[in-house]
Design a protein around this motif. Structure first.
Motif, PDB file in Angstrom:
ATOM      1  N   LYS A 163      46.698 -75.103 -10.411  1.00 55.04           N
ATOM      2  CA  LYS A 163      47.745 -74.081 -10.389  1.00 55.04           C
ATOM      3  C   LYS A 163      48.247 -73.843  -8.966  1.00 55.04           C
ATOM      4  O   LYS A 163      49.451 -73.681  -8.736  1.00 55.04           O
ATOM      5  CB  LYS A 163      47.219 -72.772 -10.989  1.00 55.04           C
ATOM      6  N   GLY A 164      47.325 -73.854  -8.005  1.00 48.24           N
ATOM      7  CA  GLY A 164      47.729 -73.675  -6.618  1.00 48.24           C
ATOM      8  C   GLY A 164      48.561 -74.833  -6.106  1.00 48.24           C
ATOM      9  O   GLY A 164      49.555 -74.635  -5.386  1.00 48.24           O
ATOM     10  N   ILE A 165      48.180 -76.052  -6.503  1.00 48.09           N
ATOM     11  CA  ILE A 165      48.900 -77.251  -6.062  1.00 48.09           C
ATOM     12  C   ILE A 165      50.316 -77.268  -6.640  1.00 48.09           C
ATOM     13  O   ILE A 165      51.298 -77.516  -5.921  1.00 48.09           O
ATOM     14  CB  ILE A 165      48.126 -78.517  -6.482  1.00 48.09           C
ATOM     15  N   ILE A 166      50.436 -76.993  -7.939  1.00 38.09           N
ATOM     16  CA  ILE A 166      51.752 -77.033  -8.573  1.00 38.09           C
ATOM     17  C   ILE A 166      52.614 -75.862  -8.117  1.00 38.09           C
ATOM     18  O   ILE A 166      53.839 -75.993  -7.974  1.00 38.09           O
ATOM     19  CB  ILE A 166      51.607 -77.076 -10.104  1.00 38.09           C
ATOM     20  N   ALA A 167      51.992 -74.720  -7.858  1.00 36.85           N
ATOM     21  CA  ALA A 167      52.756 -73.574  -7.340  1.00 36.85           C
ATOM     22  C   ALA A 167      53.413 -73.934  -6.007  1.00 36.85           C
ATOM     23  O   ALA A 167      54.576 -73.565  -5.759  1.00 36.85           O
ATOM     24  CB  ALA A 167      51.841 -72.361  -7.168  1.00 36.85           C
ATOM     25  N   GLN A 168      52.704 -74.678  -5.163  1.00 37.67           N
ATOM     26  CA  GLN A 168      53.291 -75.127  -3.895  1.00 37.67           C
ATOM     27  C   GLN A 168      54.471 -76.055  -4.144  1.00 37.67           C
ATOM     28  O   GLN A 168      55.497 -75.983  -3.463  1.00 37.67           O
ATOM     29  CB  GLN A 168      52.233 -75.855  -3.057  1.00 37.67           C
ATOM     30  N   GLU A 169      54.325 -76.944  -5.116  1.00 36.34           N
ATOM     31  CA  GLU A 169      55.404 -77.870  -5.460  1.00 36.34           C
ATOM     32  C   GLU A 169      56.632 -77.099  -5.950  1.00 36.34           C
ATOM     33  O   GLU A 169      57.773 -77.409  -5.572  1.00 36.34           O
ATOM     34  CB  GLU A 169      54.922 -78.839  -6.551  1.00 36.34           C
ATOM     35  N   ILE A 170      56.393 -76.086  -6.787  1.00 38.55           N
ATOM     36  CA  ILE A 170      57.500 -75.278  -7.315  1.00 38.55           C
ATOM     37  C   ILE A 170      58.218 -74.557  -6.176  1.00 38.55           C
ATOM     38  O   ILE A 170      59.456 -74.529  -6.117  1.00 38.55           O
ATOM     39  CB  ILE A 170      56.984 -74.268  -8.354  1.00 38.55           C
ATOM     40  N   ARG A 171      57.442 -73.971  -5.258  1.00 35.39           N
ATOM     41  CA  ARG A 171      58.056 -73.256  -4.124  1.00 35.39           C
ATOM     42  C   ARG A 171      58.868 -74.209  -3.253  1.00 35.39           C
ATOM     43  O   ARG A 171      59.928 -73.849  -2.732  1.00 35.39           O
ATOM     44  CB  ARG A 171      56.971 -72.563  -3.298  1.00 35.39           C
ATOM     45  N   MET A 172      58.367 -75.438  -3.108  1.00 39.47           N
ATOM     46  CA  MET A 172      59.089 -76.433  -2.318  1.00 39.47           C
ATOM     47  C   MET A 172      60.454 -76.726  -2.950  1.00 39.47           C
ATOM     48  O   MET A 172      61.480 -76.761  -2.264  1.00 39.47           O
ATOM     49  CB  MET A 172      58.269 -77.720  -2.218  1.00 39.47           C
ATOM     50  N   TYR A 173      60.477 -76.926  -4.274  1.00 41.35           N
ATOM     51  CA  TYR A 173      61.746 -77.187  -4.960  1.00 41.35           C
ATOM     52  C   TYR A 173      62.649 -75.963  -4.948  1.00 41.35           C
ATOM     53  O   TYR A 173      63.880 -76.094  -4.896  1.00 41.35           O
ATOM     54  CB  TYR A 173      61.492 -77.655  -6.396  1.00 41.35           C
ATOM     55  N   ASP A 174      62.044 -74.777  -5.006  1.00 38.22           N
ATOM     56  CA  ASP A 174      62.853 -73.547  -4.961  1.00 38.22           C
ATOM     57  C   ASP A 174      63.607 -73.414  -3.644  1.00 38.22           C
ATOM     58  O   ASP A 174      64.612 -72.695  -3.571  1.00 38.22           O
ATOM     59  CB  ASP A 174      61.960 -72.318  -5.160  1.00 38.22           C
ATOM     60  N   ASP A 175      63.122 -74.090  -2.612  1.00 35.60           N
ATOM     61  CA  ASP A 175      63.777 -74.043  -1.303  1.00 35.60           C
ATOM     62  C   ASP A 175      64.829 -75.127  -1.125  1.00 35.60           C
ATOM     63  O   ASP A 175      65.457 -75.215  -0.067  1.00 35.60           O
ATOM     64  CB  ASP A 175      62.731 -74.153  -0.180  1.00 35.60           C
ATOM     65  N   GLN A 176      64.993 -75.993  -2.136  1.00 34.79           N
ATOM     66  CA  GLN A 176      65.935 -77.103  -2.022  1.00 34.79           C
ATOM     67  C   GLN A 176      67.265 -76.745  -2.698  1.00 34.79           C
ATOM     68  O   GLN A 176      67.314 -76.583  -3.923  1.00 34.79           O
ATOM     69  CB  GLN A 176      65.346 -78.370  -2.651  1.00 34.79           C
ATOM     70  N   PRO A 177      68.334 -76.623  -1.935  1.00 34.93           N
ATOM     71  CA  PRO A 177      69.630 -76.216  -2.495  1.00 34.93           C
ATOM     72  C   PRO A 177      70.131 -77.126  -3.611  1.00 34.93           C
ATOM     73  O   PRO A 177      70.706 -76.642  -4.597  1.00 34.93           O
ATOM     74  CB  PRO A 177      70.566 -76.257  -1.285  1.00 34.93           C
ATOM     75  N   ASP A 178      69.926 -78.434  -3.478  1.00 37.52           N
ATOM     76  CA  ASP A 178      70.405 -79.352  -4.521  1.00 37.52           C
ATOM     77  C   ASP A 178      69.704 -79.082  -5.856  1.00 37.52           C
ATOM     78  O   ASP A 178      70.335 -79.095  -6.919  1.00 37.52           O
ATOM     79  CB  ASP A 178      70.172 -80.808  -4.102  1.00 37.52           C
ATOM     80  N   TRP A 179      68.400 -78.844  -5.804  1.00 36.14           N
ATOM     81  CA  TRP A 179      67.619 -78.573  -7.012  1.00 36.14           C
ATOM     82  C   TRP A 179      68.046 -77.256  -7.647  1.00 36.14           C
ATOM     83  O   TRP A 179      68.241 -77.164  -8.857  1.00 36.14           O
ATOM     84  CB  TRP A 179      66.134 -78.551  -6.662  1.00 36.14           C
ATOM     85  N   ARG A 180      68.220 -76.237  -6.807  1.00 38.19           N
ATOM     86  CA  ARG A 180      68.627 -74.936  -7.311  1.00 38.19           C
ATOM     87  C   ARG A 180      70.034 -75.000  -7.922  1.00 38.19           C
ATOM     88  O   ARG A 180      70.310 -74.362  -8.935  1.00 38.19           O
ATOM     89  CB  ARG A 180      68.587 -73.898  -6.181  1.00 38.19           C
ATOM     90  N   ALA A 181      70.902 -75.794  -7.297  1.00 40.45           N
ATOM     91  CA  ALA A 181      72.259 -75.932  -7.827  1.00 40.45           C
ATOM     92  C   ALA A 181      72.246 -76.649  -9.177  1.00 40.45           C
ATOM     93  O   ALA A 181      72.959 -76.257 -10.114  1.00 40.45           O
ATOM     94  CB  ALA A 181      73.140 -76.688  -6.832  1.00 40.45           C
ATOM     95  N   PHE A 182      71.419 -77.686  -9.293  1.00 41.69           N
ATOM     96  CA  PHE A 182      71.323 -78.451 -10.538  1.00 41.69           C
ATOM     97  C   PHE A 182      70.846 -77.565 -11.680  1.00 41.69           C
ATOM     98  O   PHE A 182      71.498 -77.475 -12.739  1.00 41.69           O
ATOM     99  CB  PHE A 182      70.373 -79.635 -10.334  1.00 41.69           C
TER     100      PHE A 182
END
Length: 432
Positions: A136-155
């Motif tokens: 859960k800690g590992i995937i939470a970090q991955e999620i936060r990383m994607y949350d910081d990516q404008p392209d991902w958030r826009a998609f």
């Protein structure tokens, strides 16, 4: 073992449905040094409500569980499976999409051993309470990383604008909060329901002998036991044809704004027109919005886009949408211009010359993709899960008429199925 020869492609495909229900497809290409294998299940992030195997009532599972399960299968009680592949010079990976989860490797040697490792690690799950909490800690970090990516958030922002209730709008990995609810028992429930061989496909392409490989796979599967299988009952909410929101704006610390336009299609089920419409939608976007397209040039000359402009089509068993756009210094002007262009389609009629040029270009793209083992395998799995043969793509393309394409243009876009999502600099960043 059935054998099918595709004259136009000069390829031979071997296939067999094993006693446990596993569909195996082998594409020997002895001129290749490499072999690519993919083992996929018809299970993705949208499968959140279903009746577990050998039960009779629907359950709902936390968002992100399919992706979580993909991560956990690589970790066994005594080792990380990635190391098993690395020791034999193989490169392994996996991915979770909206509708499927796939495990894969590529290698130039020890192919048989790597195939057995692929089958064994996917079919021998090990989950513990401790390892689930750690993940859960590992995937939470991955999620936060994607949350910081404008392209991902826009998609995903664009998808969220399109859909009212369909779970395609939910990030494949879930959220930091939803994954906290995942338990070891949840993982086993999803695993035993969706990872049954009868719900899976194994595809190999590359340098191997078909009969020897099929014998190895059969022997591996015969040594394992699986529960009886019946078709999986899944539930999805009803989804209106209209978009949920026509426009949303997200502020993020970006230097250049982004603007995406989404086109939602009201796809409720798969029919014989599926592959045709898949080809047509992609050809039309390419015709108008590739760098040689008239609409692309129009946007470029008005300084509304840069070289990062792109488009994509997503068509699956119960949803379909297209997204186009990119970086822009004038997000509102770009949005208005693209919507105007799309609505012009109703008044557009392609010429025979334009249509033939589109088909020739698409034919070249398909043939080039079939020169790639990875692209061939992934496209084959995608279409086979939907009930189609990827190697019949060219005949399907040849059957499309100019009337089909012009009719599609008249009905694809309307005022209620188009949405805009923009990522703009935060006010603090702008003022600073």
């Amino acid at each position: 073992m059935n054998k099918q020869y595709y004259e136009q492609l000069k390829e031979t495909l071997y296939e067999e449905k094993l006693a446990n229900g596993l569909q195996v497809y082998l594409l020997p290409k002895n001129e290749m040094a490499k072999t690519f294998a993919i083992f996929a299940t018809d299970y993705g992030s949208i499968d959140q409500s279903f009746i577990p195997i050998q039960q009779d009532a629907y359950i709902n599972v936390p968002d992100g569980i399919a992706h979580f399960l993909e991560h956990k299968l690589f970790e066994k009680e005594d080792r990380d499976v990635f190391q098993d592949f690395t020791k034999r010079g193989a490169s392994a990976n996996a991915f979770t999409s909206f509708t499927k989860t796939a495990y894969l490797f590529s290698a130039t040697e020890s192919i048989e051993s790597n195939v057995e490792t692929l089958l064994d690690f996917v079919q021998e799950p090990y989950f513990s309470d401790q390892s689930v909490e750690k993940e859960k800690g590992i995937i939470a970090q991955e999620i936060r990383m994607y949350d910081d990516q404008p392209d991902w958030r826009a998609f995903f922002g664009t998808i969220g604008n399109m859909y009212h209730a369909h779970p395609v709008q939910i990030d494949i990995a879930g959220t930091v909060d939803t994954i906290q609810a995942i338990t070891k028992n949840d993982l086993y429930t999803c695993y035993h329901t969706f990872y049954h061989p009868a719900n899976m496909i194994l595809f190999l392409a590359g340098n191997f002998e078909a009969e020897e490989m099929m014998d190895l796979i059969k022997k591996n599967q015969q040594e394992k036991e699986f529960a009886p299988f019946k078709s999986i009952e899944r539930s999805l909410p009803e989804e209106p044809a209209t978009v949920a929101s026509q426009k949303e704006v997200l502020e993020m610390p970006v230097s250049v704004p982004k603007c995406l336009v989404g086109i939602k299609e009201n796809l409720q089920s798969i029919d014989q027109e599926f592959m045709k419409h898949d080809l047509i939608s992609d050809m039309l976007l390419d015709h108008f919005y590739s760098k040689s397209g008239a609409f692309y040039q129009e946007l470029y000359e008005k300084d509304l886009i840069d070289d990062h402009f792109s488009f994509e089509v997503n068509r699956e068993k119960n949803f379909a949408f297209s997204i186009l756009g990119g970086n822009t210094t004038k997000p509102d002007q770009l949005a208005d211009q693209m919507k105007d262009q799309l609505l012009r389609w109703k008044k557009t009629t392609l010429t025979t010359e334009e249509f033939e040029r589109m088909k020739r270009k698409k034919t070249g793209e398909i043939l080039r993709s079939m020169n790639s083992l990875e692209a061939t395998a992934q496209q084959f799995i995608h279409y086979k899960t939907l009930g189609f043969d990827y190697f019949n793509m060219l005949p399907a393309l040849n059957q499309i008429t100019i009337e089909d394409v012009n009719d599609y243009l008249q009905h694809w876009v309307n005022d209620t199925n188009v949405t805009v999502f923009q990522v703009v600099p935060t006010k603090a960043a702008t003022n600073g």
